[in-house]
Design an enzyme around this catalytic site. Structure first.
Site, short mmCIF file in Angstrom:
data_model
loop_
_atom_site.label_atom_id
_atom_site.label_comp_id
_atom_site.label_asym_id
_atom_site.label_seq_id
_atom_site.Cartn_x
_atom_site.Cartn_y
_atom_site.Cartn_z
N TYR A 42 -1.38 -3.37 -10.73
CA TYR A 42 -0.69 -2.07 -10.83
C TYR A 42 0.31 -2.04 -11.98
O TYR A 42 0.84 -0.99 -12.31
CB TYR A 42 0.05 -1.72 -9.52
CG TYR A 42 -0.82 -1.57 -8.30
CD1 TYR A 42 -2.21 -1.57 -8.39
CD2 TYR A 42 -0.26 -1.43 -7.04
CE1 TYR A 42 -3.01 -1.44 -7.26
CE2 TYR A 42 -1.05 -1.28 -5.91
CZ TYR A 42 -2.42 -1.31 -6.03
OH TYR A 42 -3.20 -1.18 -4.91
N HIS A 100 -7.21 -9.18 -3.87
CA HIS A 100 -7.34 -7.73 -4.06
C HIS A 100 -8.76 -7.23 -3.81
O HIS A 100 -8.97 -6.17 -3.23
CB HIS A 100 -6.89 -7.37 -5.48
CG HIS A 100 -6.47 -5.95 -5.66
ND1 HIS A 100 -5.56 -5.56 -6.60
CD2 HIS A 100 -6.83 -4.82 -5.02
CE1 HIS A 100 -5.38 -4.25 -6.53
NE2 HIS A 100 -6.14 -3.78 -5.58
N1 LIG Z 1 -6.37 -2.56 -2.11
C1 LIG Z 1 -6.90 -1.66 -2.90
O1 LIG Z 1 -7.96 -1.88 -3.51
C2 LIG Z 1 -6.21 -0.33 -3.04
C3 LIG Z 1 -6.90 0.76 -3.61
C4 LIG Z 1 -6.23 1.97 -3.70
C5 LIG Z 1 -4.92 2.08 -3.26
N2 LIG Z 1 -4.27 1.01 -2.74
C6 LIG Z 1 -2.87 1.11 -2.25
O2 LIG Z 1 -2.80 2.20 -1.37
C7 LIG Z 1 -1.78 3.09 -1.79
C8 LIG Z 1 -2.15 4.50 -1.41
O3 LIG Z 1 -3.38 4.88 -2.01
P1 LIG Z 1 -3.46 6.03 -3.09
O4 LIG Z 1 -2.17 6.13 -3.79
O5 LIG Z 1 -4.64 5.80 -3.95
O6 LIG Z 1 -3.80 7.30 -2.19
P2 LIG Z 1 -3.00 8.23 -1.17
O7 LIG Z 1 -1.72 7.64 -0.75
O8 LIG Z 1 -4.00 8.64 -0.14
O9 LIG Z 1 -2.72 9.51 -2.04
C9 LIG Z 1 -1.69 9.57 -3.00
C10 LIG Z 1 -1.86 10.92 -3.72
O10 LIG Z 1 -1.68 11.99 -2.80
C11 LIG Z 1 -0.62 12.84 -3.21
N3 LIG Z 1 0.24 13.03 -2.01
C12 LIG Z 1 1.14 12.16 -1.49
N4 LIG Z 1 1.72 12.66 -0.39
C13 LIG Z 1 1.18 13.88 -0.19
C14 LIG Z 1 1.36 14.87 0.80
N5 LIG Z 1 2.23 14.71 1.79
N6 LIG Z 1 0.62 16.02 0.69
C15 LIG Z 1 -0.27 16.18 -0.32
N7 LIG Z 1 -0.48 15.27 -1.29
C16 LIG Z 1 0.24 14.13 -1.23
C17 LIG Z 1 0.11 12.13 -4.30
O11 LIG Z 1 0.43 13.02 -5.35
P3 LIG Z 1 1.97 13.24 -5.80
O12 LIG Z 1 2.43 11.97 -6.44
O13 LIG Z 1 1.84 14.39 -6.75
O14 LIG Z 1 2.72 13.58 -4.54
C18 LIG Z 1 -0.90 11.12 -4.82
O15 LIG Z 1 -1.65 11.68 -5.88
C19 LIG Z 1 -1.67 2.84 -3.30
O16 LIG Z 1 -0.46 3.32 -3.83
C20 LIG Z 1 -1.82 1.36 -3.33
O17 LIG Z 1 -0.59 0.73 -2.99
C21 LIG Z 1 -4.91 -0.19 -2.60
#
Ligand SMILES: NC(=O)c1ccc[n+]([C@@H]2O[C@H](COP(=O)([O-])OP(=O)(O)OC[C@H]3O[C@@H](n4cnc5c(N)ncnc54)[C@H](OP(=O)(O)O)[C@@H]3O)[C@@H](O)[C@H]2O)c1
Length: 269
Positions: A42, A100
């Site tokens: 990240y 990961h």
């Molecule tokens: N292990 C892996 O391979 C892997 C893969 C992907 C992710 N991850 C981890 O999982 C975490 C979460 O996944 P993610 O960030 O991809 O997806 P997520 O949390 O499902 O979605 C985040 C997105 O949704 C928006 N959002 C946040 N809160 C909201 C709400 N209450 N209403 C509407 N939209 C909202 C955000 O935009 P704004 O910023 O504009 O609010 C952002 O674009 C990552 O940050 C990372 O730490 C791990």
């Protein structure tokens, strides 16, 4: 309060970089999140470390997860890369270190990198260890190498439209915490009429209902946002109590819709 177990609602940190990233991380800690989920890939371990240091919280009050990038899986490379992560984080120990992804296209033998992550725990660099994007088959192989109790969590894609039920059930049956990434499916669940109805009935948002569902199932979830109001909104999901009928209705909206699916990834369950 010392955080010894994995806090069920964590703050995802993907995309939280630079000064704005630090501000969002500090806001999350101020609002009450006590788990930050970062990764070598990240590019923000320094920001996470800076936020923990500037928060004024005691080290033991914040649970920090990082993930080892597969490019560090070759024999002899994993622990040095974790030392570098610790330097960037400004910490002596992380609470949880994950593999990961399984090695892309199986290029590196599973045993080679699983044994090294086990050493990360034995040497005290990481208090707990776990995996991410592992399938049932890979989990079984991993448990055979490190023992049944060694894997604290498997982090994978899970939200109401991608419930990954077989894998989640396997994890729960084997005492492996399910950690949901993309727990609000990037904010794309808004068109779902079932989720809309349940959200309206609880005076909640759809993102909150998705998170409340995951927590009610006994999973951990790590949503992220760059916006303070959403960081707060997502945290407040913990006070929503869904009924057994709500949960059954949400179980019925699964579409098996995977968003993270690299060509080099594993053969999913
Ligand atoms: N292990 C892996 O391979 C892997 C893969 C992907 C992710 N991850 C981890 O999982 C975490 C979460 O996944 P993610 O960030 O991809 O997806 P997520 O949390 O499902 O979605 C985040 C997105 O949704 C928006 N959002 C946040 N809160 C909201 C709400 N209450 N209403 C509407 N939209 C909202 C955000 O935009 P704004 O910023 O504009 O609010 C952002 O674009 C990552 O940050 C990372 O730490 C791990």
């Amino acid at each position: 309060m010392t955080v010894r177990t994995i806090p069920k609602l964590g703050f995802g940190t993907y995309g939280r970089t630079g000064p704005e990233g630090i501000s969002a991380l500090l806001a999350a800690l101020e609002i009450g999140y006590r788990h930050l989920d970062t990764a070598q890939d990240y590019g923000n371990e320094s920001e996470v470390g800076a936020a923990v240091a500037r928060s004024g919280l005691a080290r033991d009050d914040v649970f920090v997860t990082t993930k080892i990038a597969p490019r560090h899986y070759a024999k002899g490379n994993l622990l040095p890369s974790l030392h570098e992560s610790l330097d960037r984080l400004g910490l002596e120990q992380v609470d949880l270190t994950l593999l990961h992804w399984p090695s892309p296209n199986g290029e590196i033998e599973l045993g080679d990198y699983v044994e090294q992550i086990a050493e990360a725990k034995q040497s005290g660099l990481s208090r707990l260890i776990g995996v991410s994007n592992f399938t049932i088959d890979l989990l079984q192989q991993t448990m055979a190498i490190v023992g049944e109790d060694a894997i604290a969590t498997n982090q994978f894609e899970l939200n109401p439209h991608m419930q990954n039920k077989r894998l989640a059930d396997f994890c729960q049956a084997n005492g492996i915490l399910v950690t949901c990434y993309l727990p609000i499916a990037h904010g794309t669940l808004g068109d779902d009429p079932v989720l809309q109805r349940i959200a309206a009935a609880h005076g909640a948002t759809i993102a909150q209902v998705a998170l409340a569902f995951e927590l009610a199932k006994g999973y951990a979830a790590i949503p992220t946002s760059s916006k303070v109001e959403r960081i707060r909104e997502n945290f407040a999901s913990q006070s929503i109590v869904l009924s057994p009928t709500d949960i059954r209705d949400i179980e019925s909206v699964d579409q098996g819709r995977r968003r993270i699916d690299p060509a080099w990834g594993p053969d999913w369950d």
